[in-house]
Scaffold this motif. Structure first.
Motif, PDB file in Angstrom:
ATOM      1  N   GLN A  13       0.844  -1.191   0.000  1.00 45.61           N
ATOM      2  CA  GLN A  13       0.000   0.000   0.000  1.00 45.61           C
ATOM      3  C   GLN A  13       0.881   1.243   0.000  1.00 45.61           C
ATOM      4  O   GLN A  13       1.766   1.387   0.832  1.00 45.61           O
ATOM      5  CB  GLN A  13      -0.905   0.004   1.229  1.00 45.61           C
ATOM      6  CG  GLN A  13      -1.844   1.175   1.278  1.00 45.61           C
ATOM      7  CD  GLN A  13      -2.842   1.048   2.412  1.00 45.61           C
ATOM      8  OE1 GLN A  13      -3.008  -0.013   2.992  1.00 45.61           O
ATOM      9  NE2 GLN A  13      -3.495   2.125   2.723  1.00 45.61           N
ATOM     10  N   LEU A  29      -1.447  -5.402   0.179  1.00 42.15           N
ATOM     11  CA  LEU A  29      -2.825  -5.543  -0.258  1.00 42.15           C
ATOM     12  C   LEU A  29      -2.942  -6.667  -1.270  1.00 42.15           C
ATOM     13  O   LEU A  29      -2.079  -6.848  -2.120  1.00 42.15           O
ATOM     14  CB  LEU A  29      -3.324  -4.245  -0.908  1.00 42.15           C
ATOM     15  CG  LEU A  29      -3.426  -3.021  -0.024  1.00 42.15           C
ATOM     16  CD1 LEU A  29      -3.889  -1.833  -0.833  1.00 42.15           C
ATOM     17  CD2 LEU A  29      -4.380  -3.263   1.117  1.00 42.15           C
ATOM     18  N   GLU A  31      -5.625  -7.632  -4.149  1.00 35.43           N
ATOM     19  CA  GLU A  31      -6.787  -7.125  -4.883  1.00 35.43           C
ATOM     20  C   GLU A  31      -7.056  -8.017  -6.085  1.00 35.43           C
ATOM     21  O   GLU A  31      -6.129  -8.558  -6.688  1.00 35.43           O
ATOM     22  CB  GLU A  31      -6.534  -5.699  -5.382  1.00 35.43           C
ATOM     23  CG  GLU A  31      -6.336  -4.695  -4.284  1.00 35.43           C
ATOM     24  CD  GLU A  31      -6.036  -3.318  -4.811  1.00 35.43           C
ATOM     25  OE1 GLU A  31      -6.672  -2.376  -4.338  1.00 35.43           O
ATOM     26  OE2 GLU A  31      -5.179  -3.191  -5.702  1.00 35.43           O
ATOM     27  N   LYS A  57     -10.514  -5.581  -0.868  1.00 35.01           N
ATOM     28  CA  LYS A  57      -9.077  -5.398  -0.633  1.00 35.01           C
ATOM     29  C   LYS A  57      -8.747  -6.094   0.678  1.00 35.01           C
ATOM     30  O   LYS A  57      -9.245  -5.718   1.726  1.00 35.01           O
ATOM     31  CB  LYS A  57      -8.710  -3.920  -0.516  1.00 35.01           C
ATOM     32  CG  LYS A  57      -8.849  -3.148  -1.787  1.00 35.01           C
ATOM     33  CD  LYS A  57      -8.411  -1.710  -1.586  1.00 35.01           C
ATOM     34  CE  LYS A  57      -8.576  -0.929  -2.866  1.00 35.01           C
ATOM     35  NZ  LYS A  57      -8.141   0.455  -2.721  1.00 35.01           N
TER      36      LYS A  57
END
Length: 108
Positions: A13, A29, A31, A57
């Motif tokens: 991040q 993260l 995703e 997320k």
């Protein structure tokens, strides 16, 4: 869509550009990659899609934990390593602009 075709992106991040603090910037993260392209809503003109996984997320303390979770779920993953940050940046103070032995000329 089968679980084998899921592709997830694992990355660190970034620091928020809106604040000077670094809170939450060290987290990793996970995703999901978009499953369908976004389309414009005819009424509002806003982009959107029916893919709800784009809103998910998952946060992890380490990249290894995120990779282990993706492998446990059977997802293919891509890991984006963070860029190397230069450590030789020297903080400056506003008062340095008016220092007596300054090397550069004053602009005005």
């Amino acid at each position: 869509m089968s679980r084998d075709s899921q592709i997830v992106r694992i990355h660190r991040q970034p620091k928020s550009a809106m604040q000077s603090g670094r809170a939450g910037a060290g987290q990793w993260l996970l995703e999901f990659a978009p499953a369908e392209p976004k389309r414009l809503d005819p009424l509002t003109g806003w982009p959107g899609s029916g893919d709800t996984k784009g809103q998910v997320k998952l946060r992890f303390a380490t990249a290894e934990a995120a990779i282990a979770y993706a492998e446990q779920q059977g997802w293919r993953y891509e890991v984006a390593m963070p860029p190397v940050v230069r450590a030789d940046i020297r903080p400056k103070a506003y008062a340095d602009n008016f220092k007596f032995g300054r090397g550069e000329n004053w602009s005005h």
